[in-house]
Design a protein around this motif. Sequence first.
Motif, PDB file in Angstrom:
ATOM      1  N   THR A   1      82.162 -33.365  63.075  1.00 11.26           N
ATOM      2  CA  THR A   1      81.469 -32.810  64.242  1.00 11.26           C
ATOM      3  C   THR A   1      82.425 -32.655  65.411  1.00 11.26           C
ATOM      4  O   THR A   1      82.443 -31.621  66.090  1.00 11.26           O
TER       5      THR A   1
ATOM      6  N   GLN B   1      84.998 -29.817  64.599  1.00  9.52           N
ATOM      7  CA  GLN B   1      84.421 -28.471  64.654  1.00  9.52           C
ATOM      8  C   GLN B   1      84.130 -28.063  66.093  1.00  9.52           C
ATOM      9  O   GLN B   1      84.250 -26.885  66.447  1.00  9.52           O
ATOM     10  N   ALA B   2      83.778 -28.997  66.951  1.00 11.62           N
ATOM     11  CA  ALA B   2      83.574 -28.693  68.374  1.00 11.62           C
ATOM     12  C   ALA B   2      84.890 -28.235  69.007  1.00 11.62           C
ATOM     13  O   ALA B   2      84.906 -27.304  69.822  1.00 11.62           O
TER      14      ALA B   2
ATOM     15  N   ARG C   1      85.470 -24.681  67.791  1.00 11.69           N
ATOM     16  CA  ARG C   1      84.586 -23.739  68.496  1.00 11.69           C
ATOM     17  C   ARG C   1      85.006 -23.505  69.947  1.00 11.69           C
ATOM     18  O   ARG C   1      84.733 -22.465  70.514  1.00 11.69           O
ATOM     19  N   SER C   2      85.702 -24.478  70.536  1.00 13.63           N
ATOM     20  CA  SER C   2      86.150 -24.320  71.922  1.00 13.63           C
ATOM     21  C   SER C   2      87.232 -23.259  72.049  1.00 13.63           C
ATOM     22  O   SER C   2      87.507 -22.775  73.143  1.00 13.63           O
TER      23      SER C   2
ATOM     24  N   ILE D   1      77.003 -28.226  59.816  1.00 20.63           N
ATOM     25  CA  ILE D   1      77.706 -28.041  61.090  1.00 20.63           C
ATOM     26  C   ILE D   1      78.089 -26.568  61.155  1.00 20.63           C
ATOM     27  O   ILE D   1      78.794 -26.064  60.282  1.00 20.63           O
TER      28      ILE D   1
END
Length: 169
Positions: free
Chosen positions: A33, A36-37, A40-41, A120
């Motif tokens: 998690t 992946q954040a 995505r940023s 996710i």
Amino acid sequence: MLIVMGGLPATGKTTLARLLARRMGAIHLRIDTIEQAIVRSGLARPPLGPVGYFIGYALAEEHLGQGLTVIAESVNPLLVTRDAWRAVGVAAGVPVAEVEVVCSDHAEHRDRVTSRSIDISDLRLPKWQEVVEREYEPWHREHIIVDTAGRTPEESLAALIHRLDQASP
């Protein structure tokens, strides 16, 4: 308490960590998690190296300092990451339980890898060959092993809780 859970992809780590966190009222830190954040940023692309783990260590330290139980879940394939998790718990002055989740039934494990769904957003799940070829150092220190093969998630949870109770001082 810090519970460090590791194991190859699709052995049941996340399912078990979620069930255990719910049962204990613990914080579940999932490295997938966090990583992946970061992806995505737009600040990085996979593979990320140790950055997700370093964020996880900091979050675990913060939560442990608040008196909360933390379940840190990731593949945790290297001794260096296992040592770092242990150091976080030692620095916080809490017991550390290391848990390796395995699926000893080769066919069942392969089926899990090939049939699981993404939970996710945008996370790329590894293919079976990638799981088989993944670098994964053996665990040489005493730790809890939970074999999820042929067990329901609830049966695996019961086995883990039993082992955690036995390990408690």
